[in-house]
Scaffold this active site. Structure first.
Site, PDB file in Angstrom:
ATOM      1  N   SER A   1     -14.005-116.393   0.833  1.00  0.00           N
ATOM      2  CA  SER A   1     -12.750-116.313   0.172  1.00  0.00           C
ATOM      3  C   SER A   1     -11.509-116.027   0.988  1.00  0.00           C
ATOM      4  O   SER A   1     -10.450-116.098   0.704  1.00  0.00           O
ATOM      5  CB  SER A   1     -13.035-115.246  -1.031  1.00  0.00           C
ATOM      6  OG  SER A   1     -12.813-113.759  -0.632  1.00  0.00           O
ATOM      7  N   CYS A   2     -11.704-115.560   2.384  1.00  0.00           N
ATOM      8  CA  CYS A   2     -10.939-114.926   3.158  1.00  0.00           C
ATOM      9  C   CYS A   2     -10.651-115.941   4.401  1.00  0.00           C
ATOM     10  O   CYS A   2      -9.389-116.559   4.457  1.00  0.00           O
ATOM     11  CB  CYS A   2     -10.816-113.721   3.524  1.00  0.00           C
ATOM     12  SG  CYS A   2     -10.762-112.532   2.177  1.00  0.00           S
ATOM     13  N   LEU A   3     -11.480-115.910   5.254  1.00  0.00           N
ATOM     14  CA  LEU A   3     -11.069-116.509   6.802  1.00  0.00           C
ATOM     15  C   LEU A   3     -10.601-118.076   6.499  1.00  0.00           C
ATOM     16  O   LEU A   3      -9.684-118.329   7.131  1.00  0.00           O
ATOM     17  CB  LEU A   3     -12.292-116.596   7.666  1.00  0.00           C
ATOM     18  CG  LEU A   3     -13.033-115.282   8.033  1.00  0.00           C
ATOM     19  CD1 LEU A   3     -13.833-115.198   9.087  1.00  0.00           C
ATOM     20  CD2 LEU A   3     -11.731-114.143   8.132  1.00  0.00           C
TER      21      LEU A   3
ATOM     22  N   LYS B   1      -9.211-119.589   4.166  1.00  0.00           N
ATOM     23  CA  LYS B   1      -7.868-119.706   3.236  1.00  0.00           C
ATOM     24  C   LYS B   1      -6.771-119.100   4.216  1.00  0.00           C
ATOM     25  O   LYS B   1      -5.711-119.715   4.345  1.00  0.00           O
ATOM     26  CB  LYS B   1      -7.899-119.345   1.885  1.00  0.00           C
ATOM     27  CG  LYS B   1      -7.340-117.983   1.427  1.00  0.00           C
ATOM     28  CD  LYS B   1      -7.506-117.855   0.200  1.00  0.00           C
ATOM     29  CE  LYS B   1      -7.451-116.083  -0.144  1.00  0.00           C
ATOM     30  NZ  LYS B   1      -6.303-115.486   0.075  1.00  0.00           N
ATOM     31  N   ASP B   2      -7.176-118.044   4.957  1.00  0.00           N
ATOM     32  CA  ASP B   2      -6.128-117.369   5.663  1.00  0.00           C
ATOM     33  C   ASP B   2      -5.895-118.002   6.579  1.00  0.00           C
ATOM     34  O   ASP B   2      -4.543-118.071   7.150  1.00  0.00           O
ATOM     35  CB  ASP B   2      -6.656-115.789   5.968  1.00  0.00           C
ATOM     36  CG  ASP B   2      -6.762-114.986   4.827  1.00  0.00           C
ATOM     37  OD1 ASP B   2      -6.332-115.612   3.665  1.00  0.00           O
ATOM     38  OD2 ASP B   2      -7.232-113.772   4.989  1.00  0.00           O
TER      39      ASP B   2
END
Ligand SMILES: NC(=O)c1ccc[n+]([C@@H]2O[C@H](COP(=O)([O-])OP(=O)(O)OC[C@H]3O[C@@H](n4cnc5c(N)ncnc54)[C@H](O)[C@@H]3O)[C@@H](O)[C@H]2O)c1
Length: 440
Positions: A265-267, A269-270
């Protein structure tokens, strides 16, 4: 102290449980009624066993509750943590609609409530979002001014799924970004029982720290993948290379493992969001572009290994083991299983997919492929299998399971298995970036 957490997802519930364990009274607010019922029954809406155990205890002793009533929950609390999702839009920018809605609701709740309270943005937002977008919403909707009647902080979250409780209770660092000194002091005091280095910054710096940290982690993975892809083509074992490289304290061993790329959910999209922000600023961000491109292409490494074994993939049956973005979690957001399976289907391969926990979530993403109910079922009559997520139970796969395959060929996309043991069990082992190296 009474604390309100808006958004009872991974970050919200880990934050709520952490503050509950520190002795605060926590209310978790969400718009999803089913989630609220689960939490009230002591159940997590996702797979994270140690966190669920603590949640159950806190619900039982009345320290943590779930509510759909944002007005009452905000009015009763001294701190309001905003933990709603900020997913990618197709442009790569983040979608902050849920966050804006939550801010509007919080602002309305504050309009009729007395007393000073601190609003803390824990959702990941690109630098300048809090002061230029969220602050005006909070002030306009409440009729109160930030810095006097309301405190405002950015407090990014660094937890990893799979170790959410430990990471919350023992964070590598705490970042307290604040609009003003009073907000900063209040949040730093709230965190004071947790022993960790604390960085007190302004709002934008705190927002940037999160993106800078995740970009570096993503860069390490894409670097490891690029080195491993080169090693494979040179007939060199990347495992030895990266182990020796990681011993350098300036580099470090973690996140240097090659495989099918990063998801979650993070890398992804960030990296996408920071790249988009750079574009808006007319800055080319070459490194972010390369990190993303290497990651996008990495699942094709498994396809090219399969092609080197079978030449034509048409009509083969291939088992994909592990559908979540990594083993130990049921999160399928940006999992590499999707591009991998999509590429296999494009080559007219028959895919049989299996995951011990994440299957029901993955079926929503790819409803039409075949799913197996066990590892054995997935491997039966398969021409090859690709290990996509490092679930510990896949380590147990041995001769009994391999013997069910039409062709016992293993493509290890996560370096989970021991090549010698696999070969001793009668299967052929190929690791992504490792194994049967193609010498020039
Ligand atoms: N998951 C992680 O490992 C992780 C780690 C660090 C940071 N983050 C960041 O934290 C944020 C939250 O991520 P997550 O994975 O916990 O998200 P999530 O999707 O698991 O949870 C978000 C929750 O917010 C709820 N919600 C949405 N709109 C709402 C509203 N208006 N009012 C109340 N509730 C609302 C949703 O129903 C959902 O339960 C994101 O910005 C993410 O980038 C996530």
């Amino acid at each position: 102290m009474r604390i309100c957490v808006i958004g009872a997802g991974y970050v919200g519930l880990a934050t709520g449980v952490m503050f509950g364990k520190l002795g605060h009274e926590v209310v978790c607010v969400d718009i999803d009624g089913r989630r609220l019922r689960d939490i009230s029954a002591g159940r997590l809406p996702f797979y994270e066993p140690p966190l669920e155990k603590e949640l159950r205890k806190l619900v039982k002793n009345g320290m943590l509750s779930a509510s759909g009533d944002i007005k009452k929950s905000v009015a009763r609390s001294k701190f309001v943590f905003l933990c709603v999702q900020t997913p990618s839009l197709s442009s790569g920018k983040i979608d902050i609609r849920a966050l804006k809605t939550a801010c509007r609701d919080v602002a309305r709740a504050m309009a009729g409530a007395d007393g000073y309270r601190v609003i803390v943005v824990k959702s990941t937002v690109v630098p300048s979002t809090t002061d230029t977008v969220l602050k005006p919403i909070l002030e306009d909707g409440s009729g109160k001014s930030i810095g006097r009647e309301i405190g405002l902080c950015v407090n990014p979250e660094f937890l990893q799924e799979g170790s959410a409780l430990k990471d919350s209770m023992e964070p590598s660092r705490i970042v307290v970004g604040a609009h003003d000194k009073r907000s900063s002091d209040a949040l730093a005091r709230l965190y004071s029982p947790i022993k960790s280095s604390t960085f007190r910054t302004d709002l934008r710096t705190a927002e940037m720290i999160k993106y800078a940290a995740n970009s570096f982690l993503a860069a390490k993975i894409s670097y490891a993948n690029e080195m491993a892809n080169l090693c494979l083509r040179l007939g060199i074992d990347s495992e030895q290379v990266l182990a020796a490289v990681g011993e350098d304290p300036r580099i470090g061993k973690l996140f240097l493992k090659p495989g099918l790329g990063f998801g979650g959910s993070c890398l992804p999209k960030d990296v996408r969001a920071l790249k988009q922000k750079a574009r808006e600023l007319d800055y080319p961000a070459h490194l972010l572009t390369a990190i993303q491109r290497i990651n996008d292409e990495q699942p094709d490494e498994a396809i090219s290994i399969l092609k080197s074994v079978f030449k034509d993939l048409k009509g083969l049956r291939i088992a994909v083991l592990g559908l979540s973005f990594k083993g130990g979690v049921d999160d399928v957001r940006d999992t590499r299983a999707v591009p991998l399976i999509t590429s296999l289907l494009a080559k007219n391969v028959e895919v049989v997919a299996y995951d011990p926990i994440a299957m029901s979530r993955f079926i929503e993403l790819m409803p039409t492929i075949r799913y197996a109910s066990t590892v054995e079922d997935a491997l039966t009559q398969a021409d090859a299998c690709v290990i996509q997520a490092d679930w510990p139970e896949f380590r147990e796969i041995g001769r009994a399971q391999f013997s069910k395959m039409r062709n016992p060929v293993v493509i290890d996309g996560r370096r989970l298995l021991d090549p010698g043991e696999v070969e001793a069990s009668g299967a052929k082992y190929f690791g992504v970036g490792y194994g049967r190296a193609r010498r020039e």
